[in-house]
Scaffold this motif. Sequence first.
Motif: not given
Length: 403
Positions: A158, A162, A166, A264-265, A267-268, A270, A283, A322, A326, A330
């Motif tokens: 990650r 990213w 994050t 962590n937020k 993401r649409r 990953w 996540h 992904e 999502y 999410s």
Amino acid sequence: MEILVIGAGVGGLAVARELLAAGHRVRVYEQAPARRTGGKAVLIWSNGTAVLHDLGITLDGAGNRIDRIDALTSDGRLRTGQNIAHTADRFGFETKAIARRDLLERLADGLPDDLVHYGKTCERMTQDGDRVTATFDDGSTATGDLLIGADGHHSIVRRHLWGEGTVHPATFGTWQGLSPIDIDLTGTHRHLMITGREGACGLMPAGDGLLQWWFDVRWSPADPHPATPLTDLRNRFGHWASPVPEVLAAATDDDLEFFGHHWNKVRRVWGEGRITLLGDAAHTMPPTLGQGANQTLEDAWVLARELVKDDTDPSSRLRAYEKTRYPQISRVSRMAKRNPANWRIPPLIGRLFPETSQTTLLARFSNRLTTPTPRPADDQPPPPHAQPTTEGPSAGRTSRRQG
């Protein structure tokens, strides 16, 4: 395809099993020197046991079935009660508490002896056309068609994708243990969540005379650990109603582990190219919904099914995985982060709604987390199903992440 998996925890072993069954060549790399045996117990809801069933794994003879979760006040009054046994009747899959080491053993059972390469810390990865290469701390490399980062909330994969910063600390941490504590609750199928001004306590029978117990307290990464944490817990929670004092009296310092929780937020998208993430690497969330390990298993189930589809560009299948995951993950992550179970005195829901009404509301609420799918024919593998969870103190806890 030849697929590299970084991490041999629940997610790494689960996705390896799924991919091997689909005919892929898989190699798993784990930084620990051997299979991990810590992490205490995991709560596997019906959606998790559905995935395990599809993997050919049964939890029969291991752990303990959980039929209900009761939320109590610190003075012992029932705040809410949730019957979760109805999910087994409706979907055919039980909710079970099981020691993480036993779950890992069952996930590893029958896998090739040389599948997991231990003592391999991934330091970086590169992509070149249709190949991806992982470089390890000993200078060795591994190259494959795809790479899956299943290396937890400290994920190096990650960070490669990213960048830093994050993942953020949550507002609480957990002192926990898995111990042979001889109280009446240990032999039942009842899970207790107890909340008060001092924090929260969870008690969950995990089978074989073991009780998974934990205490949630406010925490930030700058906070020093107490010199004698068990004494601190006894001073903080020892005046609570039974069985909390009995659990604290039977616990030992050797039982204790501490985990500061993070999030962590989601993401649409990953991953990137031929690299994707799975489980906590994608996540990380607080354990207030008890869904960390279960959502990881769902990740593995969905990813494997995307990769069996005919497509000349495997990276597009990773993006499809992904995209599919999502919306649900999410939602689950946001609910876990916002869950007020640990720090607010909940509303008087137990007085406003009888248990039968709560169970009906619980079933409807579950559908917000996992879209129910009709049960398959007998010759078809079962999909992950809806699982009960709740925004409130009766929510279960997942494993303590550090598998």
